[in-house]
Design an enzyme around this catalytic site. Structure first.
Site, PDB file in Angstrom:
ATOM      1  CG  PHE A   1       2.947  88.841 -17.299  1.00 33.38           C
ATOM      2  CD1 PHE A   1       2.870  87.460 -17.307  1.00 33.38           C
ATOM      3  CD2 PHE A   1       4.051  89.440 -16.727  1.00 33.38           C
ATOM      4  CE1 PHE A   1       3.881  86.688 -16.747  1.00 33.38           C
ATOM      5  CE2 PHE A   1       5.069  88.673 -16.169  1.00 33.38           C
ATOM      6  CZ  PHE A   1       4.976  87.294 -16.175  1.00 33.38           C
TER       7      PHE A   1
ATOM      8  CE  LYS B   1      12.254  70.225 -17.550  1.00 29.11           C
ATOM      9  NZ  LYS B   1      13.733  70.360 -17.649  1.00 29.11           N
TER      10      LYS B   1
ATOM     11  CB  VAL C   1      -0.848  76.498 -21.324  1.00 25.88           C
ATOM     12  CG1 VAL C   1      -1.384  75.179 -21.822  1.00 25.88           C
ATOM     13  CG2 VAL C   1       0.589  76.712 -21.780  1.00 25.88           C
ATOM     14  N   GLY C   2      -1.096  80.026 -21.807  1.00 28.40           N
ATOM     15  CA  GLY C   2      -0.507  81.210 -21.197  1.00 28.40           C
ATOM     16  C   GLY C   2      -1.389  81.897 -20.173  1.00 28.40           C
ATOM     17  CD  GLU C   3      -4.146  85.383 -22.132  1.00 29.20           C
ATOM     18  OE1 GLU C   3      -4.540  86.519 -21.899  1.00 29.20           O
ATOM     19  OE2 GLU C   3      -4.289  84.821 -23.233  1.00 29.20           O
TER      20      GLU C   3
END
Lengths: 729, 330
Positions: free
Chosen positions: A250, A625, A694-696
């Site tokens: 993160f 997923k 799409v991580g954040e």
């Protein structure tokens, strides 16, 4: 004329393919940094400073050294010398690697409460930790500045650089604000946060002469490798960093923090392989977190909702020993088509550990002000947003590469049932619970960095993709296997991906939601090269393996990029010029609409999130997923930001007082409702395969949506995060 | 590593002998608090006497409708026990509001009484704390006080007792049975925990060589009881305010009431003043409010916890109101 290889397999991109490391992780076969056994392994433990600024006057290690099993106690008296970290250089991003500017154990000076002042190395972990508790340190203390609130008036304008612009303006926003028929003006505050990855930072290090092997829970093996070579003054070629599994980061594992350096130092000093597994408290004391912020937002509009002025100014902090200013005002440059915009960021430097990136730095918080303006105007907040939805990037008129926020709002509103909401605050109830529905915009810029890869096809039909990227739970290897499989027309099961090892081709760090796109771009190029070579070998109609067999070639390998010094430099220059060109040309971003429903207890102010729908524009989704899981995880973190998370830094001492999961309240399962995640799945034409990271983006706007829902439930605007129940009494 | 001697006691007598004459001995029950505190270097016992195998694990019905709970009954077993669930729902609910399922499977009743505060400054070895180091001062005053007390605190200590279970026990008139080589004695729970005064390190009336062997509850004044815990997230957080209440109403008048508060005081706080005001009063929201205000009249807050006075008032009223509607629905 190029021949086309036949497509004998269903494409896997977009499918909910199971993660390739799923079995290893669930069975415990996956090995994390603190799980590598070495013969003669020694264990380290840290001793932290308990003052925020000062000088060590005496350090007594007698009692500690007497604990059976203690090998050595390293302090500034006996620690090996370290080279200082380098200054930032845009041509070498690894110069951003160091968490702080301090030369750990090479100085008697203390720069923050928590700075390591000694390291115990022992035969067992318990001996190391027991001895660490017995090291006695005396200090002369110096005056220190640690109180963010008190220092706010002394904040200075933030300087911009290539990766971060400071202030920005269009027109005269203050003048337009003064003339606007409808105005709102609000002050927001957000607290410091910590990442709390499930795997605390850990390092296992072993020296062999000047050669070094390091297992580290890092988001950036390449930065770590060059940084260690620099600090310990050894050739970079002899340093190998391995991080095949990282238990979440993160942003907290992007920079290199003292624990890693001190493990390598302890191994150097003792000639033993050394492991350091940080305690949760160690993580809080030696790894930076998200800065607190104070923000002013002022909006001016015509009575029809057209925005004439948007002013967004902020104060954030950095450490005197490092940290980048966080761009908390960044979204105001991209979200609303205001005629006049003023964005300004000021910064204070405090005697605390450097702040660092944490999921969606700058964009995570979002703004709730547009909702306030909607109420002022008597207009639906989505309608107000759509009325001010820009055609071009508001601050500078650049084109958007792909902006589908209208579609995201339409999809989200439909799935959530926004039309059932009665706008009057306090108008919806479920028994005694006050029910509120809120909405906010999600937005996160899309980046792409340089990645080198090799792709090899073997005559047995197997494909090997090699790239030193990082997997910290996102599903990167699975995504790249899918991409390579489709590009070569082979089943996804036949593709193996090697990653997380600095001896593999160079890859960017896992951060900024840019890894998948960066690596994908090179994987696609490599696969295209491979197909061209194959086409020359085989006949039309051959599958890839048959083409090799026919030519009598056991395997065929292609590479993209070069890991040599010159290769890296040219790559870096090429990347920077593309970055600058792209930045001038396009505004690329992921975006979306966050919808939530909350219930507030009218007696106690307890708030529970009861329902969530989010609709995102994230270009093409590679894995249905893992992408949804990433987006959902971001929303969960946003719920924590809205309602409960706060790092408590005692303003009297600069000491973190809740360094643990008992008192730093991340959401527990009972706090998280079912989360419905939808995406448009329309490719961004300017990105490889049309994908956007799409991580954040999942965390962005989540807290604002909750704050808006709480207002809808109660009529109260709470502008200080977290929205704990006392603020609603 | 720090060494200590470890004794695994097969029976109460061995356990008592093991601690006699050992001022720095600790009994180990579920270990859910003691082991944490040892890891944090706050507890550093010379002798650890493991009592987890002692035969104190029964919940027995007493003549007259009361119940005797062995000191080593696990929290989860107690919460699930049919006698407790039917006669003392407040106790079952209180337990289930605490910790996590895993911790409740380990934690014992006796250990729960001896839980130490979760004050951030008590846990931090670098901070002044009169409880941890008598005479060193109290860093919590003027610091982060969200989980600190507003009732029964002193200028030397404002820490709270963190238990949920004990709050229910306080409302249920529990008695504690303790044993030492000198014999057995019983004391009401209300006298078991001490207020800090100028000696916050003395937390209970238990002598160093005494072992809690059982907790006894008299027959409940009513089976209409409940526990309400208000906290910063839905689970796994200590109470900001909690209320244990039992209420019986006849002809619109309060005929019996038991009320105790958690999260607001150095000990499980029996709200005797509120009970006095309520008994015989009309069972109305207004009377509940008056009673709550009477109880909280003496409360004093810090910057970070003054809100608890208002929160406690509201939670008392809401809990009694819910009990009242439980009754009318039944």
């Amino acid at each position: 004329m190029t021949q086309t290889l036949p497509r004998t397999h269903e494409p896997s991109v977009g499918k909910p393919v199971d993660r390739v490391d799923g079995t290893a992780k669930t069975t415990g076969a996956a090995r994390f940094a603190a799980e590598y056994p070495y013969p003669g392994l020694a264990h380290a433990a840290l001793v932290h400073a308990t003052v925020s600024r000062g000088r060590i006057t005496a350090i007594d290690t007698t009692e500690a050294a007497a604990i059976p099993g203690v090998i050595t106690v390293l302090t500034h008296h006996n620690a090996p010398a370290l080279k200082p970290p380098r200054r930032f250089n845009p041509l070498d991003l690894s110069t951003m690697a160091s968490g702080t500017s301090v030369s750990y154990l090479n100085t008697d000076e203390v720069h923050w409460d928590g700075q390591p002042v000694a390291v115990v190395v022992a035969e067992t972990l318990t001996a190391a930790r027991e001895a660490a508790a017995l090291v006695e340190v005396s200090y002369t203390t110096f005056a220190s500045t640690v109180d963010f609130k008190a220092e706010e008036p002394n904040a200075e304008p933030q300087k911009g650089n290539l990766l971060m612009s400071g202030s920005a303006k269009k027109g005269d926003a203050e003048a337009a604000l003064a003339k606007a028929p409808v105005r709102i003006e609000a002050r927001f505050t957000t607290p410091p946060h910590h990442h709390n990855a499930i795997e605390p930072h850990a390092t296992t290090a072993m020296w062999d002469g000047d050669r070094l092997t390091v297992h580290d829970g890092t988001q950036s093996i390449d930065w770590l490798r060059s940084h260690l070579a620099l600090r310990f003054d050894v050739p970079v070629e002899g340093v190998r960093v391995l991080a095949p599994f990282v238990g979440g980061g993160f942003g907290g594992k992007a920079n290199i923090w003292p624990g890693t350096i001190l493990t390598v130092m302890a191994a150097r000093a003792t000639g033993r392989p050394v492991r350091l597994l940080l305690t949760r408290e160690d993580v809080y004391r030696t790894v930076g977190g998200r800065t607190p912020s104070t923000q002013r937002v002022a909006l001016g509009a015509r009575t029809d909702g057209t925005l004439t002025a948007l002013v967004h100014t902020s104060v954030t902090r950095t450490g005197r020993v490092g940290g980048n200013p966080e761009q908390v005002t960044s979204q105001s440059k991209h979200l609303y088509d205001a005629e006049n915009i003023l964005v300004r960021q000021n910064v204070v430097e405090l005697d605390l550990i450097s702040n660092t990136a944490m999921r969606a730095p700058g964009d995570s918080i979002g703004t709730a002000s547009i909702d306030e303006l909607a109420y002022e105007l008597g207009m639906d907040p989505i309608e107000l947003r759509m009325r001010n939805e820009p055609e071009r990037n508001p601050i500078d008129g650049r084109r958007f590469a792909n902006r589908k926020l209208r579609e995201a709002y339409r999809l989200g509103a439909e799935r959530f049932g926004w039309a059932d909401r009665t706008p009057e605050p306090g108008s919806m109830r479920d028994g005694r619970w006050l029910v509120g529905m809120g909405v906010a915009t999600a937005f996160h810029p899309a980046w792409q960095f340089l990645a080198n890869v090799t792709v090899r096809l073997s005559v047995d039909g197997s494909v090997l993709v090699r790239c030193g990227f990082q997997e910290m739970g996102m599903g990167g290897a699975t995504a790249q296997a899918q991409i390579a499989a489709d590009a070569l027309g082979v089943p996804v099961e036949s593709v193996r991906v090697e990653y997380g090892d600095s001896s593999l081709p160079l890859s960017p760090a896992a951060g900024g939601s840019m890894q998948t796109a960066s690596v994908a771009s090179s994987v696609l190029t490599a696969c295209e090269k491979l197909r061209r070579k194959l086409a020359r070998l085989g006949r039309p109609g051959d599958d890839p393996a048959a083409a090799l067999a026919r030519a009598g070639v056991p395997s065929l390998e292609v590479s993209v990029g070069s890991d040599t010094r010159i290769g890296r430099l040219t790559g870096q220059v090429r990347f920077l010029s593309k970055l600058i060109r792209d930045q001038r040309r396009w505004m690329k971003a992921a975006s979306g609409a966050q919808f939530c429903e909350v219930r507030v207890d009218p007696d106690t102010g307890e708030t529970r999130v009861s329902r969530w729908t989010a609709a995102f524009d994230v270009g093409r989704v590679i894995n249905a997923k893992t992408a949804v899981s990433q987006l959902r995880g971001g929303i969960v973190m946003g719920i924590g930001m809205a309602l409960s998370e706060e790092t408590l830094v005692d303003p009297r001492t600069g000491r973190i007082m809740n360094p643990g999961l008992g008192e730093y309240h991340v959401p527990v399962h009972a706090d998280v409702p079912p989360i419905d995640v939808a995406y448009l799945d329309e490719p961004d034409p300017t990105m490889p395969l049309g994908l956007i990271g799409v991580g954040e983006v999942g965390i962005t706007g989540a807290a604002a949506a909750i704050a808006n829902a709480i207002h809808h439930a109660t009529g109260r605007r709470i502008r200080e995060l977290p929205i704990t129940l006392d603020k609603l009494l | 590593m720090r060494t200590f001697s470890y004794v695994s006691a097969p029976d109460v007598e061995t356990a008592l002998r093991a601690v006699a004459g050992e001022p720095n001995a600790k009994f180990l029950g579920g270990g859910t608090n003691l082991v944490d505190l040892m890891r944090e270097n706050i507890e550093r016992p010379d002798v650890v006497v493991d009592i987890s195998r002692l035969p104190l694990t029964e919940v027995e019905e007493l003549p007259g409708g009361g119940v005797r709970i062995g000191a080593l009954v696990r929290n989860s077993a107690l919460a699930a026990h049919p006698l407790i669930r039917t006669r003392y729902p407040v106790l079952s609910q209180a337990i289930l509001c605490g910790a996590s399922a895993q911790l409740r499977n380990m934690a014992t009743v006796g250990g729960n009484l001896l839980q130490r505060t979760r004050c951030l400054y008590f846990y931090d070895g670098a901070s002044a704390c009169n409880k941890r180091e008598p005479g060193s001062g109290c860093a919590a005053i003027g610091g982060f006080t969200r989980n600190h007390g507003v009732l029964g605190v002193s200028e030397h200590c404002i820490a709270t007792h963190p238990s949920d279970l004990c709050v229910a026990l306080a409302a249920l008139d529990a008695e504690v049975e303790v044993e030492s080589t000198r014999g057995t004695r019983r004391l009401p729970l209300s006298e078991f925990h001490r207020l800090p005064g100028s000696t916050p390190h003395v937390e209970t009336a238990l002598a160093p060589d005494e072992l809690i062997t059982a907790v006894e509850l008299p027959a409940p004044v009513t089976e209409r009881s409940r526990y309400r815990k208000v906290r910063d997230r839905a689970s796994y957080a200590f109470a900001l305010v909690s209320v244990a209440a039992a209420l019986d109403v006849g002809d619109g008048t309060v005929t019996a009431v038991r009320l105790a508060l958690g999260g607001v005081a150095p000990k499980p706080w029996r709200a005797v003043e509120a009970e006095r005001v309520l008994l015989g009063a009309p069972a109305t929201e207004e009377a509940f409010r008056t009673a709550a205000e009477a109880e909280l009249a003496a409360a004093t807050g810090q910057d970070g916890n003054t809100f608890k006075i208002e929160l406690a008032r509201r939670t008392i009223v809401a809990t009694l109101r819910d009990l009242l509607s439980d009754g009318s629905a039944a």
